[in-house]
Design a protein around this motif. Structure first.
Motif, PDB file in Angstrom:
ATOM      1  N   VAL A  57      92.320 -70.282   1.533  1.00  0.00           N
ATOM      2  CA  VAL A  57      93.341 -69.193   1.230  1.00  0.00           C
ATOM      3  C   VAL A  57      94.754 -69.741   1.954  1.00  0.00           C
ATOM      4  O   VAL A  57      94.937 -70.149   3.121  1.00  0.00           O
ATOM      5  CB  VAL A  57      93.065 -68.009   1.971  1.00  0.00           C
ATOM      6  CG1 VAL A  57      94.253 -66.954   1.747  1.00  0.00           C
ATOM      7  CG2 VAL A  57      91.629 -67.496   1.281  1.00  0.00           C
ATOM      8  N   LEU A  73      91.115 -68.525   6.544  1.00  0.00           N
ATOM      9  CA  LEU A  73      90.230 -68.088   5.531  1.00  0.00           C
ATOM     10  C   LEU A  73      89.894 -69.119   4.580  1.00  0.00           C
ATOM     11  O   LEU A  73      91.072 -69.951   4.048  1.00  0.00           O
ATOM     12  CB  LEU A  73      90.724 -66.814   4.888  1.00  0.00           C
ATOM     13  CG  LEU A  73      90.604 -65.579   5.737  1.00  0.00           C
ATOM     14  CD1 LEU A  73      91.064 -64.213   4.937  1.00  0.00           C
ATOM     15  CD2 LEU A  73      89.009 -65.135   6.155  1.00  0.00           C
ATOM     16  N   MET A  75      87.535 -70.064   0.830  1.00  0.00           N
ATOM     17  CA  MET A  75      86.710 -69.687  -0.305  1.00  0.00           C
ATOM     18  C   MET A  75      85.813 -70.874  -0.516  1.00  0.00           C
ATOM     19  O   MET A  75      86.242 -72.274  -0.626  1.00  0.00           O
ATOM     20  CB  MET A  75      87.332 -69.250  -1.540  1.00  0.00           C
ATOM     21  CG  MET A  75      88.116 -67.919  -1.220  1.00  0.00           C
ATOM     22  SD  MET A  75      88.696 -67.376  -2.721  1.00  0.00           S
ATOM     23  CE  MET A  75      89.764 -65.871  -1.951  1.00  0.00           C
ATOM     24  N   HIS A  95      82.454 -67.231  -2.481  1.00  0.00           N
ATOM     25  CA  HIS A  95      82.433 -66.683  -1.235  1.00  0.00           C
ATOM     26  C   HIS A  95      83.649 -66.636  -0.364  1.00  0.00           C
ATOM     27  O   HIS A  95      84.244 -67.732  -0.472  1.00  0.00           O
ATOM     28  CB  HIS A  95      81.149 -67.237  -0.427  1.00  0.00           C
ATOM     29  CG  HIS A  95      79.835 -66.701  -0.892  1.00  0.00           C
ATOM     30  ND1 HIS A  95      78.984 -65.891   0.085  1.00  0.00           N
ATOM     31  CD2 HIS A  95      79.165 -66.479  -2.176  1.00  0.00           C
ATOM     32  CE1 HIS A  95      77.820 -65.632  -0.653  1.00  0.00           C
ATOM     33  NE2 HIS A  95      77.833 -65.976  -2.234  1.00  0.00           N
ATOM     34  N   LEU A  96      84.168 -65.577   0.463  1.00  0.00           N
ATOM     35  CA  LEU A  96      84.868 -65.754   1.319  1.00  0.00           C
ATOM     36  C   LEU A  96      84.352 -66.201   2.701  1.00  0.00           C
ATOM     37  O   LEU A  96      83.563 -65.533   3.213  1.00  0.00           O
ATOM     38  CB  LEU A  96      85.609 -64.469   1.624  1.00  0.00           C
ATOM     39  CG  LEU A  96      86.897 -64.177   2.465  1.00  0.00           C
ATOM     40  CD1 LEU A  96      87.915 -65.030   1.886  1.00  0.00           C
ATOM     41  CD2 LEU A  96      87.219 -62.910   2.725  1.00  0.00           C
ATOM     42  N   ALA A 110      83.541 -63.051  -2.511  1.00  0.00           N
ATOM     43  CA  ALA A 110      85.036 -62.514  -2.414  1.00  0.00           C
ATOM     44  C   ALA A 110      85.247 -61.494  -3.564  1.00  0.00           C
ATOM     45  O   ALA A 110      86.211 -60.491  -3.150  1.00  0.00           O
ATOM     46  CB  ALA A 110      85.784 -63.738  -2.886  1.00  0.00           C
ATOM     47  N   ALA A 126      93.582 -70.341  -4.183  1.00  0.00           N
ATOM     48  CA  ALA A 126      94.029 -68.938  -3.692  1.00  0.00           C
ATOM     49  C   ALA A 126      95.159 -69.094  -2.784  1.00  0.00           C
ATOM     50  O   ALA A 126      95.386 -69.779  -1.965  1.00  0.00           O
ATOM     51  CB  ALA A 126      93.026 -68.465  -2.855  1.00  0.00           C
ATOM     52  N   LEU A 137      93.873 -65.035  -6.457  1.00  0.00           N
ATOM     53  CA  LEU A 137      92.911 -65.883  -6.733  1.00  0.00           C
ATOM     54  C   LEU A 137      92.930 -66.425  -8.164  1.00  0.00           C
ATOM     55  O   LEU A 137      93.248 -65.748  -9.304  1.00  0.00           O
ATOM     56  CB  LEU A 137      91.855 -65.408  -6.499  1.00  0.00           C
ATOM     57  CG  LEU A 137      90.415 -66.123  -6.784  1.00  0.00           C
ATOM     58  CD1 LEU A 137      90.425 -67.523  -6.045  1.00  0.00           C
ATOM     59  CD2 LEU A 137      88.934 -65.268  -6.629  1.00  0.00           C
ATOM     60  N   LEU A 163      94.372 -58.202   1.421  1.00  0.00           N
ATOM     61  CA  LEU A 163      93.539 -58.840   2.525  1.00  0.00           C
ATOM     62  C   LEU A 163      93.707 -57.719   3.593  1.00  0.00           C
ATOM     63  O   LEU A 163      94.988 -57.332   4.003  1.00  0.00           O
ATOM     64  CB  LEU A 163      94.325 -60.132   2.910  1.00  0.00           C
ATOM     65  CG  LEU A 163      93.979 -60.729   4.382  1.00  0.00           C
ATOM     66  CD1 LEU A 163      92.426 -60.907   4.177  1.00  0.00           C
ATOM     67  CD2 LEU A 163      94.724 -61.949   4.690  1.00  0.00           C
ATOM     68  N   LEU A 172      88.659 -58.615   1.555  1.00  0.00           N
ATOM     69  CA  LEU A 172      89.589 -58.512   0.299  1.00  0.00           C
ATOM     70  C   LEU A 172      89.323 -56.947  -0.310  1.00  0.00           C
ATOM     71  O   LEU A 172      88.043 -56.800  -0.771  1.00  0.00           O
ATOM     72  CB  LEU A 172      89.439 -59.858  -0.549  1.00  0.00           C
ATOM     73  CG  LEU A 172      89.801 -61.102   0.013  1.00  0.00           C
ATOM     74  CD1 LEU A 172      89.336 -62.084  -1.012  1.00  0.00           C
ATOM     75  CD2 LEU A 172      91.323 -61.187   0.334  1.00  0.00           C
ATOM     76  N   TRP A 175      90.814 -55.045  -5.569  1.00  0.00           N
ATOM     77  CA  TRP A 175      90.826 -56.300  -6.800  1.00  0.00           C
ATOM     78  C   TRP A 175      91.422 -55.591  -7.914  1.00  0.00           C
ATOM     79  O   TRP A 175      90.897 -54.603  -8.361  1.00  0.00           O
ATOM     80  CB  TRP A 175      89.622 -56.799  -6.970  1.00  0.00           C
ATOM     81  CG  TRP A 175      89.180 -57.854  -6.054  1.00  0.00           C
ATOM     82  CD1 TRP A 175      88.259 -57.565  -4.867  1.00  0.00           C
ATOM     83  CD2 TRP A 175      89.587 -59.216  -5.867  1.00  0.00           C
ATOM     84  NE1 TRP A 175      88.245 -58.879  -4.043  1.00  0.00           N
ATOM     85  CE2 TRP A 175      88.948 -59.629  -4.837  1.00  0.00           C
ATOM     86  CE3 TRP A 175      90.195 -60.065  -6.647  1.00  0.00           C
ATOM     87  CZ2 TRP A 175      89.188 -61.091  -4.236  1.00  0.00           C
ATOM     88  CZ3 TRP A 175      90.620 -61.258  -6.234  1.00  0.00           C
ATOM     89  CH2 TRP A 175      89.982 -61.893  -5.384  1.00  0.00           C
TER      90      TRP A 175
END
Length: 385
Positions: A57, A73, A75, A95-96, A110, A126, A137, A163, A172, A175
């Protein structure tokens, strides 16, 4: 001077060619290689989660965004463990991950279930806005949600999230604004589901990587594609998508900027780093997707350099190869990503085995040791070499 060509009545810059002659300059016995990965290097994030392609990120300049003291962070593509590691591609979710105090923590998918439009989620990038809260993203939607049979169609999407920190854990939320960034232009890019689906033959319209030009603030996404109307199966290209200069969230698809027709089928996860007043375009590729005339070329990190974001792109080190996996473990790592500080991340693939070794594949499914580059004009080397 940029090369130009006439297309449909318009003059545009011709793509740089990565040629058989360039690749012929690679000497497998003398090319730079990454250090051998050993058992002590294989530290899994989770016992029941395999991860591979990863990205930070990032702040707008490409630097991993700091969300706390020594905390960032990331991904990565993730899936449950399978006896056949290649099965993971049909179950991939983004995945985060949290990196803090030298340790990795999986924070789960994520995006929420049912949000992404594909049957799988593949690589992207991201960006965290200056407010420290708004995240964008860019990602690849593979297949279609709810499809009865897994397809290899790839579409490029963008989505926003918020975030937050909940009980000392990043998450997160909210969305929204899911939108397809651009639609494939069939004049330049082959349909991504045109291949057979077998490993090494899949066509590309994937891997959007964000870049902001420090010279003029232009924003672009670089991605892996396949050349339209190619007569052979080896037709990998790198494409670019440009954002409106007025800052509006509109993107325009450009013709390919690098063409590897007759050389290679997949120029994966292309991305750009600005360094020393030049622009370095990197990608990963594997030995088995080179054309027969280039079969000596190893799995490794490759790249080109230019004086501006618009080219001309020249192969690094005369051949394009930056470094390869070692001969004793030619598949040990993959999916290299160069960060602005010239550190290089990747994942551990089939480690500790030579090409002729029998037995089950040793899929590491975790982060490989971090490497570092030295860049000097058209030369790129591993630091310390």
């Amino acid at each position: 001077m940029l090369r130009v060509e006439e297309t449909s009545g318009r003059v545009r810059a011709a793509p740089a060619r990565w040629t058989v002659g360039d690749v012929a300059r690679i000497d497998p016995a003398r090319c730079p290689v990454a250090p051998l990965i050993g058992a002590d290097d294989v530290a899994r994030i989770s016992d029941d989660l395999d991860i591979w392609d990863a990205w930070p990120v990032q702040d707008d300049d490409g630097t991993p965004a700091a969300i706390g003291a020594g905390e960032t962070l990331w991904m990565a593509l993730g899936a449950p463990r399978f006896d056949d590691p290649d099965a993971r591609h049909g179950h991939a979710r983004i995945h985060l991950l949290r990196h803090r105090d030298g340790r990795w923590q999986d924070l789960g998918p994520a995006m929420p279930d049912g949000f992404a439009p594909g049957s799988r989620e593949w690589s992207g990038s991201a960006v965290l806005e200056a407010d420290g809260t708004t995240l964008t993203l860019y990602f690849t939607a593979a297949g279609r949600r709810g499809e009865a049979e897994t397809s290899f169609e790839q579409r490029l999407f963008r989505a926003h999230a918020r975030l937050v920190i909940e009980d000392d854990t990043p998450a997160l939320r909210d969305w929204r604004d899911l939108a397809e960034i651009v639609v494939r232009d069939p004049r330049y890019y082959m349909a991504s589901d045109a291949g057979t689906g077998a490993i090494g033959t899949i066509k590309a319209f994937r891997d959007p990587a964000y870049f902001r030009d420090p010279a003029d603030g232009r924003r672009a996404l670089f991605f892996a594609g396949s050349r339209a109307e190619a007569t052979g199966e080896f037709n990998g290209v790198i494409g670019r998508i440009d954002a409106d200069r007025d800052g509006a969230p509109h993107w325009q698809l450009q013709p390919p900027i690098v063409d590897a027709t007759d050389v290679n089928n997949e120029l994966e996860r292309p991305h750009v780093v600005a360094h020393g007043g030049r622009y370095y375009l990197f990608w990963s590729t594997q030995r088995h997707v080179f054309a027969p005339a280039c079969a000596h070329a190893p799995t490794g990190l490759y790249g080109m350099v230019a004086e501006s974001l618009d080219g001309d792109w020249t192969p690094l080190n005369g051949s394009g190869l930056v470094f390869a996996n070692p001969a004793d473990a030619p598949r040990q790592a993959y999916s290299w990503l160069v960060l602005p500080d010239l550190s290089v991340i990747s994942f551990i693939d089939d480690w500790g085995r030579g090409t002729a070794d029998a037995g089950a594949r040793r899929f590491g499914a975790t982060f490989a040791p971090v490497l570092h580059l030295t860049l000097d004009g058209e030369r790129a080397t591993l630091a310390g070499d």
